[in-house]
Write a protein that holds these residues in place. Structure first.
Motif, PDB file in Angstrom:
ATOM      1  N   ASP A 233       3.156  10.651  -6.932  1.00  0.00           N
ATOM      2  CA  ASP A 233       3.909  11.062  -8.124  1.00  0.00           C
ATOM      3  C   ASP A 233       2.974  11.336  -9.302  1.00  0.00           C
ATOM      4  N   PHE A 234       1.949  10.462  -9.453  1.00  0.00           N
ATOM      5  CA  PHE A 234       1.008  10.600 -10.566  1.00  0.00           C
ATOM      6  C   PHE A 234       0.300  11.948 -10.501  1.00  0.00           C
ATOM      7  N   TYR A 235      -0.209  12.290  -9.321  1.00  0.00           N
ATOM      8  CA  TYR A 235      -0.959  13.540  -9.195  1.00  0.00           C
ATOM      9  C   TYR A 235      -0.034  14.760  -9.211  1.00  0.00           C
ATOM     10  N   LEU A 236       1.200  14.617  -8.748  1.00  0.00           N
ATOM     11  CA  LEU A 236       2.159  15.713  -8.887  1.00  0.00           C
ATOM     12  C   LEU A 236       2.403  16.034 -10.361  1.00  0.00           C
ATOM     13  N   ALA A 237       2.525  14.970 -11.165  1.00  0.00           N
ATOM     14  CA  ALA A 237       2.739  15.171 -12.606  1.00  0.00           C
ATOM     15  C   ALA A 237       1.533  15.846 -13.261  1.00  0.00           C
TER      16      ALA A 237
ATOM     17  N   ALA B 199       0.835  -1.207   0.000  1.00  0.00           N
ATOM     18  CA  ALA B 199       0.000   0.000   0.000  1.00  0.00           C
ATOM     19  C   ALA B 199       0.866   1.253   0.000  1.00  0.00           C
ATOM     20  N   THR B 200       1.970   1.217   0.762  1.00  0.00           N
ATOM     21  CA  THR B 200       2.854   2.378   0.818  1.00  0.00           C
ATOM     22  C   THR B 200       3.486   2.641  -0.543  1.00  0.00           C
ATOM     23  N   ARG B 201       3.865   1.575  -1.245  1.00  0.00           N
ATOM     24  CA  ARG B 201       4.406   1.742  -2.601  1.00  0.00           C
ATOM     25  C   ARG B 201       3.379   2.441  -3.502  1.00  0.00           C
ATOM     26  N   ILE B 202       2.109   2.016  -3.373  1.00  0.00           N
ATOM     27  CA  ILE B 202       1.063   2.575  -4.233  1.00  0.00           C
ATOM     28  C   ILE B 202       0.812   4.043  -3.880  1.00  0.00           C
ATOM     29  N   TYR B 203       0.883   4.388  -2.566  1.00  0.00           N
ATOM     30  CA  TYR B 203       0.734   5.797  -2.186  1.00  0.00           C
ATOM     31  C   TYR B 203       1.806   6.643  -2.882  1.00  0.00           C
ATOM     32  N   LEU B 204       3.022   6.120  -2.954  1.00  0.00           N
ATOM     33  CA  LEU B 204       4.095   6.841  -3.631  1.00  0.00           C
ATOM     34  C   LEU B 204       3.784   7.023  -5.112  1.00  0.00           C
TER      35      LEU B 204
ATOM     36  N   SER C 234      -0.277  18.056 -11.626  1.00  0.00           N
ATOM     37  CA  SER C 234      -0.435  19.327 -10.898  1.00  0.00           C
ATOM     38  C   SER C 234      -1.717  19.357 -10.077  1.00  0.00           C
ATOM     39  N   GLN C 235      -2.118  18.188  -9.545  1.00  0.00           N
ATOM     40  CA  GLN C 235      -3.298  18.099  -8.678  1.00  0.00           C
ATOM     41  C   GLN C 235      -2.810  18.052  -7.234  1.00  0.00           C
ATOM     42  N   LYS C 236      -2.654  19.251  -6.624  1.00  0.00           N
ATOM     43  CA  LYS C 236      -1.989  19.377  -5.333  1.00  0.00           C
ATOM     44  C   LYS C 236      -2.727  18.675  -4.198  1.00  0.00           C
ATOM     45  N   ASP C 237      -4.057  18.727  -4.183  1.00  0.00           N
ATOM     46  CA  ASP C 237      -4.810  18.120  -3.078  1.00  0.00           C
ATOM     47  C   ASP C 237      -4.638  16.600  -3.060  1.00  0.00           C
ATOM     48  N   SER C 238      -4.749  15.977  -4.229  1.00  0.00           N
ATOM     49  CA  SER C 238      -4.610  14.519  -4.307  1.00  0.00           C
ATOM     50  C   SER C 238      -3.186  14.086  -3.999  1.00  0.00           C
ATOM     51  N   SER C 239      -2.191  14.807  -4.537  1.00  0.00           N
ATOM     52  CA  SER C 239      -0.792  14.433  -4.266  1.00  0.00           C
ATOM     53  C   SER C 239      -0.485  14.573  -2.782  1.00  0.00           C
ATOM     54  N   LEU C 240      -1.001  15.648  -2.132  1.00  0.00           N
ATOM     55  CA  LEU C 240      -0.781  15.856  -0.699  1.00  0.00           C
ATOM     56  C   LEU C 240      -1.445  14.757   0.127  1.00  0.00           C
ATOM     57  N   TYR C 241      -2.625  14.333  -0.306  1.00  0.00           N
ATOM     58  CA  TYR C 241      -3.352  13.281   0.419  1.00  0.00           C
ATOM     59  C   TYR C 241      -2.537  11.979   0.436  1.00  0.00           C
ATOM     60  N   PHE C 242      -2.048  11.582  -0.711  1.00  0.00           N
ATOM     61  CA  PHE C 242      -1.333  10.304  -0.776  1.00  0.00           C
ATOM     62  C   PHE C 242       0.067  10.401  -0.170  1.00  0.00           C
TER      63      PHE C 242
ATOM     64  N   LYS D 293       7.976  13.993  -1.055  1.00  0.00           N
ATOM     65  CA  LYS D 293       6.683  14.142  -1.738  1.00  0.00           C
ATOM     66  C   LYS D 293       5.819  15.197  -1.044  1.00  0.00           C
ATOM     67  N   LEU D 294       5.892  15.252   0.307  1.00  0.00           N
ATOM     68  CA  LEU D 294       5.153  16.290   1.035  1.00  0.00           C
ATOM     69  C   LEU D 294       5.688  17.676   0.681  1.00  0.00           C
ATOM     70  N   TYR D 295       7.007  17.795   0.598  1.00  0.00           N
ATOM     71  CA  TYR D 295       7.619  19.069   0.199  1.00  0.00           C
ATOM     72  C   TYR D 295       7.132  19.500  -1.185  1.00  0.00           C
ATOM     73  N   GLN D 296       7.122  18.554  -2.144  1.00  0.00           N
ATOM     74  CA  GLN D 296       6.705  18.883  -3.506  1.00  0.00           C
ATOM     75  C   GLN D 296       5.225  19.255  -3.563  1.00  0.00           C
ATOM     76  N   SER D 297       4.406  18.541  -2.754  1.00  0.00           N
ATOM     77  CA  SER D 297       2.962  18.808  -2.752  1.00  0.00           C
ATOM     78  C   SER D 297       2.665  20.177  -2.153  1.00  0.00           C
ATOM     79  N   TYR D 298       3.324  20.515  -1.012  1.00  0.00           N
ATOM     80  CA  TYR D 298       3.103  21.828  -0.393  1.00  0.00           C
ATOM     81  C   TYR D 298       3.627  22.951  -1.291  1.00  0.00           C
ATOM     82  N   LYS D 299       4.720  22.694  -1.963  1.00  0.00           N
ATOM     83  CA  LYS D 299       5.250  23.699  -2.880  1.00  0.00           C
ATOM     84  C   LYS D 299       4.278  23.942  -4.026  1.00  0.00           C
ATOM     85  N   LEU D 300       3.676  22.841  -4.536  1.00  0.00           N
ATOM     86  CA  LEU D 300       2.690  22.964  -5.608  1.00  0.00           C
ATOM     87  C   LEU D 300       1.468  23.743  -5.130  1.00  0.00           C
TER      88      LEU D 300
END
Length: 670
Positions: A265-269, A256-261, A271-279, A306-313
């Motif tokens: 990454d998928f939602y970061l690509a 499950a942790t692998r899939i969260y990663l 530019s969906q900040k809420d979904s990327s931050l959630y996972f 990933k949290l850093y990238q999501s908050y930055k987005l």
């Protein structure tokens, strides 16, 4: 020894109690009722599997308990299995050198067939040998995971394939599925997507068939990675969510942790900040819950990143700055530990290689001494016989005269027989040449005769100034000349083939490393075919016996044999690939081994195979199944002469039409 064991367990009581506090009631009950070493071993073994994927420290603790009990009772097969399990746990926490040490010990025990019946709790549905092979398959699997962690993809794939091969031998579906799953992941990392898809599809089929879905989420994750690499984002997302669902259903939090990663990454690509931050948060939360389960390929540092990238987005600089710092600290710590552990691992690997080289040198020295002793003994026997003959020489003078006369008669008869054999072979060869060269010569003669007549017609048309008809006749003459040239080259090709067949080498033999020779000509053959046909691809597989002794051969001659067999094998898989469809994977393999006083070389392909009706004819001169112009039928005949007549060996073929062929060369060591 048993008293020592009790004292050791008593000293570890605090750690034992701490670990036991986390155990379920069923395992605690097993400990309580364990009155003997075998039952205590079973309870500790169950505890190990309870912590296997959730707490590495506790898992290693119980592995040590079971290891001590197994060694105390001389249950060697259990010792090998536990060493493999402990090696897996040590790999998970980055202690690669210790993991390698445990796995090498496990190999040494499990590869010894004498340890097959030396085990507790033997499965009555399997023979002792099958139990040993099951443990050996497990060790190969754990060793492959160590190669994954130390970034050695070639050895990783080799040992996963060995694990699968042994599992197939004993028909163990679970181990086959695990090998397929990990091979799929390995091929993704080496960018061999078709191979990855094949193995993952097989793993998925076996998982659904058996109903054991613990790793199904991991399979979906890898299939999602393949879809993403192919540019199918919708399918990739669907597969990730399927993996997410089944992993939570099976309570497999590591997958499950692998899939969260993957989803972060998928939602970061996208530019969906809420979904990327959630996972990203889900990933960090699950990692904290897992605690010491560091056997996975992701870690807290990746989650922080990933949290850093999501908050930055999401334009939240304070939170982004916080997690950027945490990610940097975690990355620095991980890199330091990894460099230290890799250095220890490489040092131990080097020591093991040096130990094997030294062992090989000692073996060669021992073999040399034995040969010298045998030679001296033979020389001594020869001297004794010579002395006896010398002493009796005068008494047997008349008998020697008779023997000399008989020997002269035998030599004369032998010379006559050899001459007759040569004449018979010459007649057969002459007939073969005449038959093969007659067709192209007939074409040359016929087209020459036609051209002569057409030139007369051309002269007549030119005299009458009929230019149009003259040009038509000239074009026909040109076309006929091209056919004459083609069939002339065909005749030249046959003659050159005959010269090659009759050419003799110096025949000088020298000690040769057959592995190096086979590897060289396998690559030479493959790249030669690739130069002619850029669209052709095939997998070259080599299984070389590293302990193979050098063999006395004429390198040039045996090289010609190997090159011819490899050429035929690649030709066969190339022909099959043209009609077999996209699922067909061309493979050509070379395997070396030794048996008593012989070296064995096998050249195997999964091509068209050879029909039974012509199997006995393939070694005859001029017999070929290739189209006209592509073969003379001299290659296998030449190979047979070199192996059988030139080296006293043997060459056989095992084949099944439509499935492939295997040529087996046997060469004597002396």
């Amino acid at each position: 020894m048993r008293n020592c064991l009790k004292i050791f367990l008593l000293l570890l009581t605090p750690a034992f109690v701490n670990a036991q506090q986390q155990l379920p009631d069923s395992i605690l009950k097993s400990f309580k009722n364990a009155s003997g070493d075998s039952l205590q071993y079973l309870a500790s073994f169950q505890a190990y599997f309870y912590f296997e994927e959730t707490n590495k420290d506790s898992a290693i603790y119980y592995a040590d308990q079971t290891l001590l009990l197994a060694r105390n009772n001389n249950k060697k097969l259990q010792v090998a299995r536990i060493l493999a399990n402990k090696g897996y746990q040590l790999t998970g926490i980055g202690k690669y050198a210790e993991a390698l040490d445990n796995l090498l010990q496990a190999f040494a025990i499990a590869e010894d067939q004498r340890n097959a019946s030396n085990s507790w709790f033997t499965n009555t549905q399997r023979s002792p040998e099958q139990n040993r092979l099951l443990v050996l398959s497990l060790i190969h699997h754990m060793y492959a995971l160590l190669m994954t962690a130390t970034q050695n993809p070639k050895q990783e794939i080799f040992h996963f394939k060995e694990a699968k091969r042994i599992a197939q031998e004993i028909n163990n579906t679970q181990r086959i599925m695990l090998a397929d799953m990990n091979l799929g992941s390995a091929y993704i990392l080496t960018n061999r997507i078709d191979s990855a898809s094949f193995f993952l599809a097989e793993a998925k089929y076996l998982t659904l068939k058996s109903g054991q879905k613990k790793y199904l989420g991991y399979i979906f994750t890898n299939l999602g990675d393949i879809a993403l690499q192919k540019g199918d984002k919708i399918r990739a997302k669907q597969l990730y969510y399927e993996g997410y669902s089944v992993s939570n259903e099976q309570n497999n939090q590591i997958t499950a942790t692998r899939i969260y990663l993957r989803l972060a990454d998928f939602y970061l690509a996208q530019s969906q900040k809420d979904s990327s931050l959630y996972f990203a948060k889900k990933m960090l939360e699950t990692l904290k819950t897992l605690g010491q389960a560091t056997g996975i390929t992701i870690n807290d540092g990746v989650a922080y990143q990933k949290l850093y990238q999501s908050y930055k987005l999401g334009n939240q600089p304070d939170s982004a700055f916080k997690y950027a710092g945490l990610a940097l600290i975690a990355k620095d710590s991980i890199n330091k530990n990894r460099i230290t552990n890799l250095a220890k691992f490489q040092s131990l690997s080097l020591k093991e290689q040096l130990r094997l080289q030294e062992l090989e040198k000692q073996t060669l020295v021992t073999q040399t001494r034995i040969r010298i002793y045998v030679l001296l003994a033979g020389l001594g026997v020869f001297l004794v016989v010579a002395l006896m003959l010398y002493r009796n020489n005068r008494q047997k003078h008349k008998a020697n005269i008779i023997l000399e006369s008989t020997l002269n008669n035998l030599k004369s008869t032998q010379a006559q027989l050899v001459q007759r054999e040569k004449m018979a072979s010459l007649g057969e060869l002459t007939a073969g040449i005449a038959h093969e060269i007659q067709n192209p010569l007939n074409f040359v003669n016929n087209f020459s005769e036609v051209n002569r007549e057409m030139i007369v017609e051309l002269e007549e048309e030119l005299k009458e100034s009929n230019t149009k008809e003259a040009l038509i006749i000239a074009a026909n003459i040109k076309q006929n000349e091209e056919k004459i040239n083609h069939h002339g080259k065909r005749a030249d090709f046959i003659v050159k083939g005959m010269l090659e067949h009759s050419r003799t080498s110096t025949g000088e033999k020298e000690p040769t490393n057959v592995n190096v020779l086979a590897d060289e000509f396998l690559k030479l053959s493959y790249h030669g075919l690739r130069a002619k046909d850029k669209t052709f691809n095939a997998e070259m597989i080599s299984h070389f016996d590293e302990k193979l002794p050098k063999v006395n051969i004429a390198q040039h001659d045996i090289g010609r044999v190997l090159l011819n067999l490899f050429n035929n094998a690649f030709y066969a898989v190339n022909q099959k690939q043209k009609t077999a469809g996209v699922d067909y994977m061309p493979e050509v393999a070379v395997i070396t081994s030794s048996d008593n006083d012989h070296v064995i070389i096998k050249v195997k392909d999964n091509g068209l195979g050879i029909p039974d009706t012509i199997k006995d004819k393939i070694m005859q001169p001029f017999f070929t199944t290739k189209p006209t112009g592509e073969g003379t039928g001299l290659g296998l005949s030449l190979s047979y002469d070199i192996v059988v007549k030139g080296h006293g060996g043997n060459i056989n073929v095992e084949t099944k039409q439509g499935e492939g062929s295997e040529f087996i060369i046997t060469l004597p060591l002396s």
